[in-house]
Design a protein around this motif. Structure first.
Motif, PDB file in Angstrom:
ATOM      1  N   GLU A 409       0.821  -1.208   0.000  1.00 16.52           N
ATOM      2  CA  GLU A 409       0.000   0.000   0.000  1.00 16.52           C
ATOM      3  C   GLU A 409       0.858   1.262   0.000  1.00 16.52           C
ATOM      4  O   GLU A 409       0.345   2.361  -0.205  1.00 16.52           O
ATOM      5  N   GLU A 410       2.144   1.130   0.232  1.00 17.44           N
ATOM      6  CA  GLU A 410       3.035   2.290   0.246  1.00 17.44           C
ATOM      7  C   GLU A 410       4.034   2.277  -0.907  1.00 17.44           C
ATOM      8  O   GLU A 410       4.694   3.287  -1.161  1.00 17.44           O
ATOM      9  N   HIS A 411       4.171   1.165  -1.574  1.00 25.80           N
ATOM     10  CA  HIS A 411       5.187   1.029  -2.626  1.00 25.80           C
ATOM     11  C   HIS A 411       4.533   0.421  -3.865  1.00 25.80           C
ATOM     12  O   HIS A 411       4.033  -0.709  -3.811  1.00 25.80           O
ATOM     13  N   CYS A 412       4.531   1.169  -4.974  1.00 28.68           N
ATOM     14  CA  CYS A 412       3.793   0.714  -6.160  1.00 28.68           C
ATOM     15  C   CYS A 412       4.587  -0.255  -7.025  1.00 28.68           C
ATOM     16  O   CYS A 412       4.015  -0.975  -7.834  1.00 28.68           O
ATOM     17  N   GLY A 413       5.906  -0.289  -6.898  1.00 29.85           N
ATOM     18  CA  GLY A 413       6.716  -1.241  -7.649  1.00 29.85           C
ATOM     19  C   GLY A 413       7.045  -0.841  -9.068  1.00 29.85           C
ATOM     20  O   GLY A 413       7.603  -1.645  -9.822  1.00 29.85           O
ATOM     21  N   LEU A 414       6.729   0.408  -9.452  1.00 29.11           N
ATOM     22  CA  LEU A 414       6.980   0.849 -10.832  1.00 29.11           C
ATOM     23  C   LEU A 414       8.389   1.417 -10.994  1.00 29.11           C
ATOM     24  O   LEU A 414       8.936   2.035 -10.075  1.00 29.11           O
ATOM     25  N   ASP A 415       8.935   1.230 -12.182  1.00 27.36           N
ATOM     26  CA  ASP A 415      10.191   1.863 -12.571  1.00 27.36           C
ATOM     27  C   ASP A 415       9.824   3.126 -13.343  1.00 27.36           C
ATOM     28  O   ASP A 415       9.534   3.085 -14.535  1.00 27.36           O
ATOM     29  N   PHE A 416       9.832   4.277 -12.669  1.00 30.54           N
ATOM     30  CA  PHE A 416       9.339   5.512 -13.272  1.00 30.54           C
ATOM     31  C   PHE A 416      10.202   5.971 -14.442  1.00 30.54           C
ATOM     32  O   PHE A 416       9.689   6.532 -15.411  1.00 30.54           O
ATOM     33  N   ASP A 417      11.493   5.738 -14.348  1.00 26.44           N
ATOM     34  CA  ASP A 417      12.366   6.116 -15.464  1.00 26.44           C
ATOM     35  C   ASP A 417      12.034   5.305 -16.711  1.00 26.44           C
ATOM     36  O   ASP A 417      12.018   5.834 -17.827  1.00 26.44           O
ATOM     37  N   LEU A 418      11.750   4.030 -16.503  1.00 25.58           N
ATOM     38  CA  LEU A 418      11.395   3.168 -17.637  1.00 25.58           C
ATOM     39  C   LEU A 418      10.069   3.602 -18.250  1.00 25.58           C
ATOM     40  O   LEU A 418       9.919   3.635 -19.478  1.00 25.58           O
ATOM     41  N   VAL A 419       9.098   3.933 -17.407  1.00 25.10           N
ATOM     42  CA  VAL A 419       7.796   4.395 -17.905  1.00 25.10           C
ATOM     43  C   VAL A 419       7.967   5.659 -18.741  1.00 25.10           C
ATOM     44  O   VAL A 419       7.445   5.774 -19.850  1.00 25.10           O
ATOM     45  N   LYS A 420       8.714   6.611 -18.210  1.00 23.26           N
ATOM     46  CA  LYS A 420       8.902   7.881 -18.903  1.00 23.26           C
ATOM     47  C   LYS A 420       9.574   7.678 -20.254  1.00 23.26           C
ATOM     48  O   LYS A 420       9.139   8.249 -21.271  1.00 23.26           O
ATOM     49  N   ALA A 421      10.638   6.854 -20.273  1.00 25.12           N
ATOM     50  CA  ALA A 421      11.354   6.610 -21.524  1.00 25.12           C
ATOM     51  C   ALA A 421      10.467   5.896 -22.537  1.00 25.12           C
ATOM     52  O   ALA A 421      10.479   6.220 -23.738  1.00 25.12           O
ATOM     53  N   SER A 422       9.677   4.926 -22.080  1.00 28.52           N
ATOM     54  CA  SER A 422       8.824   4.148 -22.990  1.00 28.52           C
ATOM     55  C   SER A 422       7.736   5.008 -23.608  1.00 28.52           C
ATOM     56  O   SER A 422       7.499   4.975 -24.823  1.00 28.52           O
ATOM     57  N   PHE A 423       7.057   5.811 -22.784  1.00 27.50           N
ATOM     58  CA  PHE A 423       5.985   6.653 -23.308  1.00 27.50           C
ATOM     59  C   PHE A 423       6.538   7.765 -24.191  1.00 27.50           C
ATOM     60  O   PHE A 423       5.867   8.219 -25.121  1.00 27.50           O
ATOM     61  N   ALA A 424       7.754   8.214 -23.895  1.00 28.33           N
ATOM     62  CA  ALA A 424       8.376   9.236 -24.746  1.00 28.33           C
ATOM     63  C   ALA A 424       8.618   8.687 -26.150  1.00 28.33           C
ATOM     64  O   ALA A 424       8.407   9.380 -27.156  1.00 28.33           O
ATOM     65  N   LYS A 425       9.070   7.429 -26.239  1.00 25.89           N
ATOM     66  CA  LYS A 425       9.276   6.795 -27.549  1.00 25.89           C
ATOM     67  C   LYS A 425       7.966   6.710 -28.315  1.00 25.89           C
ATOM     68  O   LYS A 425       7.895   7.012 -29.516  1.00 25.89           O
ATOM     69  N   LEU A 426       6.916   6.295 -27.624  1.00 27.57           N
ATOM     70  CA  LEU A 426       5.615   6.169 -28.290  1.00 27.57           C
ATOM     71  C   LEU A 426       5.110   7.526 -28.780  1.00 27.57           C
ATOM     72  O   LEU A 426       4.558   7.637 -29.877  1.00 27.57           O
ATOM     73  N   SER A 427       5.313   8.562 -27.970  1.00 26.01           N
ATOM     74  CA  SER A 427       4.783   9.887 -28.312  1.00 26.01           C
ATOM     75  C   SER A 427       5.473  10.490 -29.524  1.00 26.01           C
ATOM     76  O   SER A 427       4.921  11.381 -30.180  1.00 26.01           O
ATOM     77  N   GLU A 428       6.680  10.038 -29.823  1.00 22.87           N
ATOM     78  CA  GLU A 428       7.401  10.572 -30.980  1.00 22.87           C
ATOM     79  C   GLU A 428       6.790  10.120 -32.301  1.00 22.87           C
ATOM     80  O   GLU A 428       7.014  10.743 -33.333  1.00 22.87           O
ATOM     81  N   ASN A 429       6.019   9.036 -32.265  1.00 20.54           N
ATOM     82  CA  ASN A 429       5.400   8.506 -33.471  1.00 20.54           C
ATOM     83  C   ASN A 429       3.902   8.774 -33.392  1.00 20.54           C
ATOM     84  O   ASN A 429       3.183   8.145 -32.614  1.00 20.54           O
ATOM     85  N   GLU A 430       3.435   9.726 -34.182  1.00 18.56           N
ATOM     86  CA  GLU A 430       2.039  10.154 -34.100  1.00 18.56           C
ATOM     87  C   GLU A 430       1.070   9.022 -34.414  1.00 18.56           C
ATOM     88  O   GLU A 430       0.013   8.905 -33.798  1.00 18.56           O
ATOM     89  N   ARG A 431       1.428   8.180 -35.361  1.00 21.14           N
ATOM     90  CA  ARG A 431       0.543   7.077 -35.731  1.00 21.14           C
ATOM     91  C   ARG A 431       0.411   6.082 -34.579  1.00 21.14           C
ATOM     92  O   ARG A 431      -0.687   5.598 -34.267  1.00 21.14           O
ATOM     93  N   LEU A 432       1.535   5.778 -33.942  1.00 20.06           N
ATOM     94  CA  LEU A 432       1.522   4.848 -32.815  1.00 20.06           C
ATOM     95  C   LEU A 432       0.697   5.396 -31.651  1.00 20.06           C
ATOM     96  O   LEU A 432      -0.171   4.706 -31.108  1.00 20.06           O
ATOM     97  N   ILE A 433       0.986   6.636 -31.255  1.00 16.21           N
ATOM     98  CA  ILE A 433       0.320   7.186 -30.081  1.00 16.21           C
ATOM     99  C   ILE A 433      -1.178   7.357 -30.317  1.00 16.21           C
ATOM    100  O   ILE A 433      -1.990   7.190 -29.406  1.00 16.21           O
ATOM    101  N   SER A 434      -1.571   7.647 -31.545  1.00 18.61           N
ATOM    102  CA  SER A 434      -2.998   7.769 -31.859  1.00 18.61           C
ATOM    103  C   SER A 434      -3.706   6.434 -31.678  1.00 18.61           C
ATOM    104  O   SER A 434      -4.831   6.366 -31.176  1.00 18.61           O
TER     105      SER A 434
END
Length: 983
Positions: A409-434
Motif C-alpha cells: 500500500e506504500e510502494h507501487c513497484g513501478l520503474d518511473f524512469d522506464l515508464v517515462k522513456a517508454s511513453f516518450a518513444k511512443l509519443s514521438e510517433n504520431e501514428r503509434l500514439i494515436s
C-alpha cells in the motif's frame, strides 16, 4: 526420463517403447523413445504429452485412452479429480469427456489461454491478457465469484481480479490460488483446515489477499487436497492448511492456519514445490535432490515405507537416475509421485514466455517504433496490451534488487524512469500514439474495476497521467475526463491507497498529475466563461477539481515540496468577474425587460451552481478569488436581519435580539439601527462591530483570559459568565464573517484551526504563551541521555492542577514519553480544558454563517478575513486613491492633505484608516484593497470637519484656507467619537 513411485499401476504407464527400470524403495524410471513433454496426475487419471499427442491412463484399471483430437497440437495437460483439460499451442482449451472426445471449452473461443488448473470439481484458465476464467462446482466458493453464486459448466469471468497482473494459477481440492507478478498471493474457496492461510477456517467466496505472504517474493504456489505450499525466490518454502498426515513438513501433524516456513528445508534453496492430495514434494536444482513429506501409505514418499512422515527426507533416485539429467517438473497426485527429467543442455533455467501474460517491454516498443513489423501486426499488439489493465499493470516493474516484490500500500513497484522513456518513444510517433489513445479510450478505461482486489491494479492510475501528459487538444481532454471519472469511482480503500502512492511519487511525477488536471480545469473554466450554458462541462470541471483537491490534501499531509500556488487556477477570477457583471446588469436593468432578466437570472444561477461546487474544493482559488466569491454572495443576499440598539446598552440589546432570532440569521445581511436616530447606514454596522467586539474582548466582560503580554486571548477553563454568552459571542463572529467586517478578535491561530477542524499544534500554543511554548520545545529537543526529567504529567493551568494521565497519577516525564507529555499538554490547553465553551462558540458561529463559505479558507486566511492584518503600506493607499469633482492629484488641497498625512504619527495614520474604512486593521487582501475616493465638500465653514462614508471608502474633504487648518481638522476628525454617546 520419467521417475515415479507410489501405488501400483500399469507397468510403464503404457508409454510406447518404454523400458522400465526398477530401483530401490519402489522407485521406477522409464525412458520412452518419444520424450514426455508434459504430464499431470489427478485423482483417477494420469495424462502424458509426447510430440503434441496426448494419452491418458485410468489408474483404477490401467486402461489407456487416446483422446480424439482434430488438428490441435497440445502443449499442456491437467488432470483434475473428475476429468482432464488440455491446452493447445494456439491457446485453445479442450475438455476431454468420458468418450475420449475433446471439444473446445465454450466461452473462450476468442481468448488465448496460457495456463490451466484443475481441482476436484472445478477448473481455472488464465488468458494472455491477464483475465481469469473459472467453471465447475462452487459449493465452497472455489470459483471466486461471490456468495450465493452456484457452480457453472460454462466459463465465468472472475471480475474482482481484473487489473491484477497474474503470474500463476493453482487449484486444490476445493480451493483456489493465484499469484501476481509481484508475488502477491490471493486465495479463496474451502478453508476448513486453514488452507487459505488467512488465520481462520472460514470459507472465502471471493479472492482474498494472504497478507502474511506479502513481500516474501513468492514465485510459485501449489494446492493440495486441503493444504497449500508456496515458494519464495530465495528458495524458502511456506506451507499451511491440513497437517494430519505431516504434509506441511513442520515435524508435527497439526493444521496450520497461517503460512509457516518449513525450517527443515531452510538454506536448501528449493527450486520447485508441488502438492499432492496429502503429500508434498520439493526439488533443489543445485543438488538435483527431491524431498518428500506427508502421507506415504501407498509408497508415494519414495522411502520404501508405508508411513506418515512430517519432516522432509530426500528421495533416493541414485539407482534409477544419473547426474546427466536434471529435474524439469515434479508432479504429485493422490497416491503417486512423479519427476520428469531432461538431459542437461546448459540453458534449462530460461523461463517459458508462453506461460506469462503479455506485457510491454523495450524490445516490443522498439519494434513498433522501427516499423520492423507490419502495421497490422503492430495494431494487434497495441490492442492486446493497451486494452488490458492487467498487462499494463504488469509492465514497467522495477526489477533491480527485486524492488517490485516490495509492492504494498506504500510502494507501487513501478520503474518511473522506464515508464517515462517508454511513453516518450511512443509519443514521438504520431501514428503509434494515436492508436494507443484509441485503444485506451475505447477499451481500457471502460473496463477498469472500481473495486480492485489488490493494490497492483492501481498502478494504471499512475501510468496513465504520464501517457496523457504528452497528448494535445481533444485527445488529452477526453482521456483526462475518462481517467478522472475512474479515479473518483474507486472504492474508499482503493482511493486511500492511490493517495498513498501519490504521496510517494517522485516530485516531477506528482507535479505532472497536478499540472494535468489544473490545465484541463483551466481550459474548461475558460469555456464556461464564453460558451453557452453546458451542464456536461460543469460536471467534468467538478471532477477535475475534486482530484486536484485530493492531491492537494496528500501534499499537505505528506509535506511534499509542492506549494499551494501550484494548484491555483487563475481563470476562476475571470469566472467571478463574469458573475459580478451579471449581478450588476440585473441590478441596473429595467423590470419591463422580462426576457432579458430571465436569461440573466438563468446565467446567474448557472454560474452560482458551478462556483458553489468549486468552492467546496478551495485549493484552486487564490485569496483574491475567495474574497471575490464572498463579495458576490453578499451582493446576492435577499434578506436583512435588523438590530435595533441603544448606544448605552449595546451588548444587552444585541444579545437579547440574537437569542430571540437565532434560527433566522444565516445568509442574512445585517442592518443596525440606533434608537437615538433610527437612520439606516453602513456606518452604523461598522461602528457596531467595532465597539461590540471591544466590549466582548475587554477584561470587564469576563468572557476571556488574556496571555501574559495582554496581546492575545483564549477561552477560560472556569466559567465566570453564563455559557450561552459564548454561543452569542460565536453568533457575532459569524455575523461579522457573513457581512465582510473586520473585527477585533485577539485570538491565536488555534481558534481558526479549530473552527476548520484542523488540529492545533505546539506552535499555536507558543503563539499564545511564548514562555510555555519555549519550555515545551526545550523538553522535546533535550538531547542529554537522561532517563527521567524533573517534570511530571501534573500541570497547573488557569489556577487548576490537572493530571494529564489520570490512569497514572504522578507520572514522570522521561526521554521515552516526552512527546506524549507535550502532546497531552497542548491538547489539554487548546482542546480539552475549553471543550464545552468552544463548542458553544462554534455552534453560534456556524449558526450565523454558511459552513461551506468558512471552509473554503485556510486557518491563516480565515483569521485574516475576520481580523485583518497590520501590514500598513501607506504608499499603496496614496497610489490607489482616486479624486472626484474638482479634485485631482496636483490640486493644492490634495497636495497639502498628503503632506499632512505623511507627518501623522503611526497611530494617527491607523486612526485615519479606521475613520475612512470603519476597520482598525488592513483587510486580508492588503492595503491595495482599500480604494479611497476623495471629493470636495461644499457648503462648509472653516470649522467643518472632514467627513467619511465608510461603506464607499469616500472622504469628503473641505477646501481649507491653509495647511495648518487642514492638519488640525484631520487630526480632530480622526480623534472624534465615532457616533457613540458618552453617559
Amino acid at each position: 526420463m520419467l521417475c515415479y513411485w507410489g501405488a501400483q499401476v500399469r507397468e510403464g504407464f503404457g508409454l510406447v517403447l518404454a523400458k522400465v527400470k526398477h530401483g530401490d524403495y519402489g522407485i521406477r524410471s522409464v525412458c520412452p523413445k518419444s520424450a514426455v513433454q508434459d504430464m499431470s496426475a489427478g485423482g483417477s487419471f494420469v495424462g502424458f504429452i509426447q510430440d503434441g499427442k496426448v494419452s491418458v491412463l485410468r489408474l483404477r484399471d490401467g486402461k489407456r485412452k487416446q483422446p480424439k483430437l482434430k488438428k490441435d497440437k497440445i502443449r499442456l495437460i491437467v488432470c483434475g479429480g473428475a476429468g482432464t483439460v488440455l491446452l493447445a499451442y494456439g491457446g485453445r482449451v479442450l475438455i476431454m469427456d468420458q468418450s475420449n472426445v475433446c471439444s473446445p471449452l465454450r466461452g473462450l473461443e476468442s481468448s488465448q489461454v496460457i495456463q490451466i488448473a484443475c481441482g476436484d470439481q472445478h477448473s481455472m484458465a488464465l488468458t494472455k491478457d491477464g483475465q481469469l476464467f473459472v467453471w465447475g462446482d462452487n459449493t465452497h466458493g472455489q470459483l471466486g465469484l461471490k456468495i450465493g453464486q452456484t457452480g457453472s459448466l460454462s466459463v465465468q469471468h472472475v471480475k474482482s481480479l481484473c487489473g491484477i497482473p497474474l503470474a500463476q494459477i493453482s487449484a486444490g481440492g476445493d480451493h483456489s490460488f493465484v499469484l501476481s507478478l509481484s508475488g502477491v498471493v490471493f486465495g479463496w474457496g474451502k478453508n476448513s483446515a486453514g488452507q487459505l492461510g488467512l488465520g481462520d477456517t472460514t470459507d472465502r467466496h471471493v479472492p482474498t489477499v494472504v497478507n502474511s505472504l506479502n513481500r516474501k517474493k513468492t514465485v510459485s504456489i501449489s494446492c493440495g487436497g486441503e493444504h497449500t505450499a508456496t515458494l519464495s525466490k530465495g528458495g524458502t518454502v511456506f506451507t499451511f492448511g491440513s497437517g494430519g498426515f505431516g504434509q506441511l513438513g513442520h515435524n508435527s501433524f497439526t493444521d496450520e492456519h497461517h503460512p509457516r516456513v518449513v525450517f527443515e528445508l531452510w538454506g536448501s534453496k528449493v527450486s520447485q514445490v508441488t502438492c499432492g492430495r496429502r503429500h508434498t514434494l520439493v526439488s533443489v536444482e543445485s543438488s538435483n535432490l527431491i524431498y518428500s513429506f506427508g502421507c506415504g501409505m501407498q509408497g508415494q514418499l519414495g522411502n520404501g515405507e508405508m508411513i506418515k512422515q512430517s519432516v522432509p527426507f530426500p528421495v533416493d533416485l541414485s539407482t534409477v537416475c544419473d547426474h546427466a539429467h536434471m529435474i524439469k517438473k515434479l508432479i504429485a497426485g493422490e497416491n503417486h509421485s512423479f519427476a520428469l527429467f531432461l538431459k542437461k543442455l546448459g540453458n534449462e533455467s530460461k523461463p517459458n514466455p508462453s506461460r506469462g501474460i503479455l506485457t510491454v517491454d523495450d524490445r516490443m516498443i522498439d519494434r513498433w517504433v522501427s516499423g520492423r513489423d507490419l502495421w497490422k501486426v503492430i495494431k494487434m499488439d497495441i490492442n492486446k496490451v493497451f486494452s488490458s489493465a492487467a498487462s499494463l499493470n504488469g509492465s514497467f516493474l522495477k526489477t533491480s534488487c527485486d524492488e517490485h516484490y516490495q509492492t504494498s500500500e506504500e510502494h507501487c513497484g513501478l520503474d518511473f524512469d522506464l515508464v517515462k522513456a517508454s511513453f516518450a518513444k511512443l509519443s514521438e510517433n504520431e501514428r503509434l500514439i494515436s492508436e494507443v489513445v484509441k485503444v485506451v479510450q475505447q477499451r481500457l478505461l471502460p473496463s477498469l474495476n472500481s473495486n480492485p482486489a489488490g493494490v497492483e491494479a492501481l498502478r494504471l492510475y499512475l501510468l496513465l497521467p504520464e501517457l496523457i501528459r504528452g497528448l494535445q487538444g481533444q485527445q488529452r481532454t477526453e482521456l483526462t475526463k475518462a481517467l478522472a471519472s475512474k479515479i473518483l469511482d474507486l472504492n474508499p480503500a482503493a482511493s486511500k491507497v492511490l493517495e498513498m502512492y501519490w504521496s510517494k511519487l517522485p516530485d516531477e511525477w506528482l507535479k505532472n498529475v497536478v499540472y494535468l488536471f489544473r490545465k484541463e480545469s483551466a481550459m474548461l473554466i475558460g469555456r464556461i466563461a464564453v460558451d453557452k450554458l453546458d451542464s456536461d462541462i460543469a460536471t467534468h470541471l467538478t471532477k477535475f477539481v475534486r482530484i486536484l483537491e485530493m492531491v492537494y490534501q496528500v501534499c499537505r499531509s505528506a509535506h511534499r515540496d509542492i506549494t499551494k500556488s501550484d494548484f491555483i487556477i487563475h481563470e476562476v477570477n475571470g469566472l467571478l468577474d463574469v458573475l459580478q457583471t451579471i449581478i450588476e446588469d440585473l441590478n441596473n436593468m429595467s423590470f419591463n425587460l422580462t426576457g432579458q432578466i430571465q436569461e440573466l437570472v438563468a446565467q446567474q444561477n448557472y454560474y452560482n451552481t458551478i462556483l458553489k461546487n468549486l468552492i467546496s474544493l478551495p485549493c484552486i482559488f487564490n485569496l483574491e478569488a475567495k474574497c471575490s466569491y464572498m463579495k458576490n454572495r453578499v451582493w446576492q443576499l435577499q434578506g436583512c436581519f435588523p438590530l435595533t440598539l441603544r448606544r448605552t446598552a449595546l451588548l444587552e440589546d444585541c444579545f437579547c435580539q440574537l437569542m430571540a432570532n437565532q434560527q433566522h440569521l444565516r445568509g442574512l445581511w445585517l442592518a443596525v439601527f440606533y434608537t437615538e436616530d433610527m437612520r439606516k447606514t453602513d456606518v452604523n454596522k461598522r461602528d457596531f462591530f467595532l465597539n461590540v467586539f471591544k466590549e466582548l474582548c475587554a477584561p470587564e466582560s469576563q468572557l476571556l483570559m488574556d496571555n501574559d503580554n495582554k496581546t492575545l486571548s483564549w477561552f477560560p477553563t472556569k466559567l465566570r459568565v453564563e455559557k450561552e454568552k459564548y454561543f452569542l459571542f460565536g453568533i457575532l463572529c459569524g455575523l461579522a464573517f457573513n457581512n465582510n467586517s473586520v473585527v477585533n478578535l485577539p485570538f491565536p491561530l488555534a481558534l481558526f484551526k479549530k473552527l476548520l477542524n484542523v488540529k492545533p499544534s505546539l506552535e499555536d500554543l507558543r503563539e499564545f504563551s511564548p514562555v510555555l511554548g519555549k519550555s515545551l520545545r526545550y523538553i522535546l529537543d533535550y538531547s542529554d541521555d537522561v532517563k527521567e526529567m524533573d517534570t511530571y504529567f501534573t500541570i497547573e493551568w488557569d489556577g487548576t492542577e490537572v493530571e494529564l494521565d489520570p490512569a497514572e497519577p504522578g507520572k514522570k516525564v522521561t526521554n521515552y514519553n516526552r512527546t506524549e507529555f507535550v502532546d497531552k499538554y497542548v491538547d489539554y490547553i487548546l482542546n480539552k480544558s475549553v471543550e464545552e465553551v468552544f463548542e458553544e462558540f462554534k455552534r453560534g458561529f456556524f449558526n450565523a454563517c454558511d459552513r461551506f463559505l468558512v471552509e473554503m479558507f485556510e486557518p491563516e486566511e480565515l483569521r485574516g478575513v475576520l481580523v485583518g492584518n497590520e501590514e500598513y503600506d501607506w504608499d499603496i493607499l496614496k497610489k490607489n486613491t482616486t479624486y472626484e469633482g474638482s479634485f485631482y492629484a496636483e490640486h493644492p488641497t490634495i497636495i497639502s492633505f498628503w503632506e499632512v498625512f505623511d507627518e501623522l504619527t503611526p497611530n494617527e495614520k491607523k486612526g485615519f484608516l479606521l475613520f475612512i474604512t470603519g476597520f482598525e486593521k488592513v483587510p486580508i487582501l492588503g492595503m491595495s484593497a482599500v480604494k479611497m475616493r476623495v471629493r470636495p465638500l461644499f457648503n462648509f465653514t472653516q470649522d467643518h470637519l472632514p467627513e467619511a462614508l465608510t461603506c464607499h471608502t469616500l472622504l469628503d474633504l473641505p477646501v481649507y484656507q491653509n495647511k495648518e487648518t487642514l492638519r488640525a481638522k484631520v487630526i480632530e476628525a480622526i480623534n472624534h467619537k465615532r457616533g457613540f454617546w458618552e453617559e
